[in-house]
Design a protein around this motif. Structure first.
Motif, mmCIF file in Angstrom:
data_model
loop_
_atom_site.group_PDB
_atom_site.id
_atom_site.type_symbol
_atom_site.label_atom_id
_atom_site.label_comp_id
_atom_site.label_asym_id
_atom_site.label_seq_id
_atom_site.Cartn_x
_atom_site.Cartn_y
_atom_site.Cartn_z
ATOM 1 N N ARG A 25 0.835 -1.212 0.000
ATOM 2 C CA ARG A 25 0.000 0.000 0.000
ATOM 3 C C ARG A 25 0.872 1.267 0.000
ATOM 4 O O ARG A 25 0.545 2.253 -0.648
ATOM 5 C CB ARG A 25 -0.926 0.001 1.229
ATOM 6 C CG ARG A 25 -1.867 -1.196 1.319
ATOM 7 C CD ARG A 25 -3.112 -1.048 0.435
ATOM 8 N NE ARG A 25 -2.868 -1.151 -0.991
ATOM 9 C CZ ARG A 25 -2.778 -2.305 -1.655
ATOM 10 N NH1 ARG A 25 -2.856 -3.459 -1.011
ATOM 11 N NH2 ARG A 25 -2.594 -2.318 -2.956
ATOM 12 N N ALA A 27 3.882 1.390 -1.287
ATOM 13 C CA ALA A 27 4.463 1.417 -2.635
ATOM 14 C C ALA A 27 3.478 1.990 -3.642
ATOM 15 O O ALA A 27 3.873 2.706 -4.571
ATOM 16 C CB ALA A 27 4.878 0.009 -3.048
ATOM 17 N N GLU A 28 2.209 1.693 -3.454
ATOM 18 C CA GLU A 28 1.184 2.201 -4.364
ATOM 19 C C GLU A 28 1.073 3.714 -4.272
ATOM 20 O O GLU A 28 0.914 4.412 -5.286
ATOM 21 C CB GLU A 28 -0.155 1.547 -4.022
ATOM 22 C CG GLU A 28 -1.203 1.699 -5.101
ATOM 23 C CD GLU A 28 -2.417 0.842 -4.826
ATOM 24 O OE1 GLU A 28 -3.387 1.358 -4.231
ATOM 25 O OE2 GLU A 28 -2.381 -0.351 -5.181
ATOM 26 N N ILE A 29 1.170 4.241 -3.049
ATOM 27 C CA ILE A 29 1.094 5.696 -2.867
ATOM 28 C C ILE A 29 2.272 6.399 -3.527
ATOM 29 O O ILE A 29 2.115 7.434 -4.178
ATOM 30 C CB ILE A 29 1.035 6.034 -1.362
ATOM 31 C CG1 ILE A 29 -0.312 5.607 -0.762
ATOM 32 C CG2 ILE A 29 1.270 7.530 -1.121
ATOM 33 C CD1 ILE A 29 -0.412 5.771 0.736
ATOM 34 N N PHE A 30 3.477 5.818 -3.360
ATOM 35 C CA PHE A 30 4.678 6.445 -3.903
ATOM 36 C C PHE A 30 5.082 5.885 -5.273
ATOM 37 O O PHE A 30 6.170 6.170 -5.769
ATOM 38 C CB PHE A 30 5.837 6.273 -2.909
ATOM 39 C CG PHE A 30 5.652 7.034 -1.627
ATOM 40 C CD1 PHE A 30 5.904 8.401 -1.580
ATOM 41 C CD2 PHE A 30 5.191 6.400 -0.482
ATOM 42 C CE1 PHE A 30 5.728 9.114 -0.402
ATOM 43 C CE2 PHE A 30 5.011 7.102 0.699
ATOM 44 C CZ PHE A 30 5.275 8.466 0.741
ATOM 45 N N ASP A 31 4.188 5.104 -5.869
ATOM 46 C CA ASP A 31 4.382 4.570 -7.224
ATOM 47 C C ASP A 31 5.696 3.773 -7.343
ATOM 48 O O ASP A 31 6.451 3.942 -8.311
ATOM 49 C CB ASP A 31 4.360 5.713 -8.252
ATOM 50 C CG ASP A 31 4.059 5.210 -9.660
ATOM 51 O OD1 ASP A 31 3.389 4.164 -9.772
ATOM 52 O OD2 ASP A 31 4.533 5.833 -10.632
ATOM 53 N N ILE A 32 5.937 2.914 -6.362
ATOM 54 C CA ILE A 32 7.109 2.036 -6.401
ATOM 55 C C ILE A 32 6.712 0.740 -7.098
ATOM 56 O O ILE A 32 5.776 0.054 -6.680
ATOM 57 C CB ILE A 32 7.623 1.742 -4.976
ATOM 58 C CG1 ILE A 32 8.033 3.048 -4.290
ATOM 59 C CG2 ILE A 32 8.790 0.759 -5.011
ATOM 60 C CD1 ILE A 32 8.360 2.876 -2.814
ATOM 61 N N LYS A 33 7.432 0.386 -8.169
ATOM 62 C CA LYS A 33 7.058 -0.754 -8.998
ATOM 63 C C LYS A 33 7.782 -2.043 -8.626
ATOM 64 O O LYS A 33 7.341 -3.135 -8.994
ATOM 65 C CB LYS A 33 7.349 -0.434 -10.482
ATOM 66 C CG LYS A 33 6.708 0.845 -11.002
ATOM 67 C CD LYS A 33 5.193 0.751 -11.018
ATOM 68 C CE LYS A 33 4.573 1.981 -11.661
ATOM 69 N NZ LYS A 33 3.089 1.932 -11.624
ATOM 70 N N ASN A 34 8.889 -1.946 -7.938
ATOM 71 C CA ASN A 34 9.730 -3.113 -7.676
ATOM 72 C C ASN A 34 9.129 -3.981 -6.569
ATOM 73 O O ASN A 34 9.388 -3.796 -5.387
ATOM 74 C CB ASN A 34 11.143 -2.671 -7.289
ATOM 75 C CG ASN A 34 12.125 -3.829 -7.292
ATOM 76 O OD1 ASN A 34 11.740 -4.989 -7.203
ATOM 77 N ND2 ASN A 34 13.408 -3.504 -7.401
ATOM 78 N N LYS A 35 8.312 -4.958 -6.962
ATOM 79 C CA LYS A 35 7.654 -5.832 -5.990
ATOM 80 C C LYS A 35 8.631 -6.814 -5.344
ATOM 81 O O LYS A 35 8.427 -7.248 -4.201
ATOM 82 C CB LYS A 35 6.520 -6.613 -6.669
ATOM 83 C CG LYS A 35 5.407 -5.738 -7.245
ATOM 84 C CD LYS A 35 4.668 -4.985 -6.163
ATOM 85 C CE LYS A 35 3.412 -4.327 -6.691
ATOM 86 N NZ LYS A 35 3.689 -3.256 -7.678
ATOM 87 N N LYS A 100 -7.657 3.433 -3.353
ATOM 88 C CA LYS A 100 -6.556 4.397 -3.436
ATOM 89 C C LYS A 100 -6.966 5.756 -2.882
ATOM 90 O O LYS A 100 -6.150 6.485 -2.315
ATOM 91 C CB LYS A 100 -6.079 4.532 -4.877
ATOM 92 C CG LYS A 100 -4.715 5.177 -5.010
ATOM 93 C CD LYS A 100 -4.139 4.991 -6.391
ATOM 94 C CE LYS A 100 -2.718 5.543 -6.457
ATOM 95 N NZ LYS A 100 -2.097 5.320 -7.778
ATOM 96 N N GLU A 103 -6.553 5.515 0.970
ATOM 97 C CA GLU A 103 -5.309 5.047 1.575
ATOM 98 C C GLU A 103 -4.639 6.110 2.444
ATOM 99 O O GLU A 103 -4.103 5.795 3.505
ATOM 100 C CB GLU A 103 -4.341 4.556 0.499
ATOM 101 C CG GLU A 103 -4.691 3.146 0.038
ATOM 102 C CD GLU A 103 -3.760 2.617 -1.019
ATOM 103 O OE1 GLU A 103 -3.018 3.427 -1.625
ATOM 104 O OE2 GLU A 103 -3.767 1.397 -1.249
#
Length: 346
Positions: A25, A27-35, A100, A103
């Motif tokens: 969650r 990562a979604e806010i800060f647009d981090i793609k590296n899962k 979103k 969040e």
């Protein structure tokens, strides 16, 4: 052993899922793609408590103490964040609002809950329990589950001062004075010498896990009488104390073997709330549950014990379960409180 291993693996799996979900969650806010990075970070942080516990068991010093406390705080922070996110996810389904959009609100609520829970854990309330059919007029104070660390042991001074102001005849300490990060030294417990009242102690599960005999010896050297399946009489009241046992059946057997005078009221000290039917006991005092410490853990505790917090009527007396005077793991309380219990008996 297989049950223990299965339980540990299940607990770690749930813990990992909780950490990973919160990090997703964020990562979604800060647009981090590296899962992959998030997976590794969640795996590392969710099992941090294991090396922290092992290290402090091998060498209890200031570094391992801080590492252990940090891992505990991390668990509390992630847990409350997860609960908040889960609540808002359910809310988004009911209100049909994209998750979103909620969040930021979820993390905002989590932040408020976390700050409040740290603040709440620093306060200790006084709870007065009145029992009019005890058979003897007396003031007794109970403290329980202090889980002293090198830091919180400084707070013992405030607790002792508050007890002395109350001026009871007896003080009962119902176990779990220690945690993994407790320095087992005379210095940790020396303030107990300042208690003005006759004082008693029984061991809890954490003394059993760490070093029951050493802790008991140091506490006894601090002027507190340790009861190990024993009875002591003070001002016409019998104080009975059972040492901690993992086996409930053996605890009941130890209780049955106590020699008690039916003409004098009996207070039983036992760390874990015991569902006994011993009509000789007028009042049983326990701790252990922490009243869940952080909601909704109180709901889980209710599944494991009949008595979770407060006063309950038994066949011939009462049992009182203290929510504890300190905290275990994260120094946080939400939906519960630290408590000094005063029994006003008549």
């Amino acid at each position: 052993m297989p049950n223990f291993i299965f339980g540990l693996i299940s607990l770690l799996a749930v813990n990992f899922f909780m950490y990973f979900y919160v990090l997703l969650r964020i990562a979604e806010i800060f647009d981090i793609k590296n899962k992959t990075f998030l997976f590794i970070l969640a795996l590392f942080t969710s099992i941090l408590i294991i090396p922290a516990t092992i290290l402090i068991g091998k060498n209890n010093n200031i570094l391992t103490q801080w590492f252990y406390r940090f891992s505990g705080i991390l668990m509390g922070v992630f847990f409350l964040s997860f609960v908040s996110l889960l609540f808002f996810r359910i809310l988004s389904i009911i209100l049909k609002i994209p998750l979103k959009n909620l969040e930021f609100a979820a993390f905002g609520v989590a932040f408020v809950l976390i700050v409040y829970s740290f603040y709440n854990a620093r306060n200790i309330s006084l709870e007065t329990v009145k029992i009019d059919d005890f058979g003897k007029k007396m003031k007794i104070v109970q403290i329980s589950d202090l889980h002293l660390s090198s830091e919180s042991s400084n707070g013992l001074s405030e607790i002792v001062d508050r007890i002395n102001i109350i001026d009871p005849e007896i003080v009962l300490i119902t176990g779990d004075m220690v945690s993994q990060d407790t320095p087992i030294t005379e210095k940790t417990f020396h303030l107990l010498k300042n208690l003005n009242a006759k004082s008693y102690f029984v061991t809890g599960n954490h003394e059993y896990y760490i070093h029951e005999e050493k802790v008991s010896e140091i506490i006894e050297n601090s002027g507190v009488k340790v009861l190990r399946d024993q009875v002591d009489i003070f001002h016409g009241v019998q104080i009975a104390g059972l040492k901690y046992r993992h086996d409930k059946k053996k605890t009941i057997e130890a209780l049955s073997s106590l020699e008690l005078d039916q003409d004098k009221p009996v207070v039983l000290m036992n760390h874990i709330p015991l569902d006994h039917r011993d009509k000789r006991i007028k009042l049983t005092v326990s701790g252990h549950t922490h009243n869940g410490q952080i909601v909704p853990f109180n709901l889980l505790v209710r599944l494991t014990t009949k008595y979770i917090k407060g006063l309950y009527r038994l066949e011939n007396g009462y049992i009182y379960v203290s929510p504890g005077t300190g905290t275990w793991g994260p120094p946080m309380r939400l939906g519960s409180k630290n408590e000094i219990t005063l029994y006003d008996l008549k």
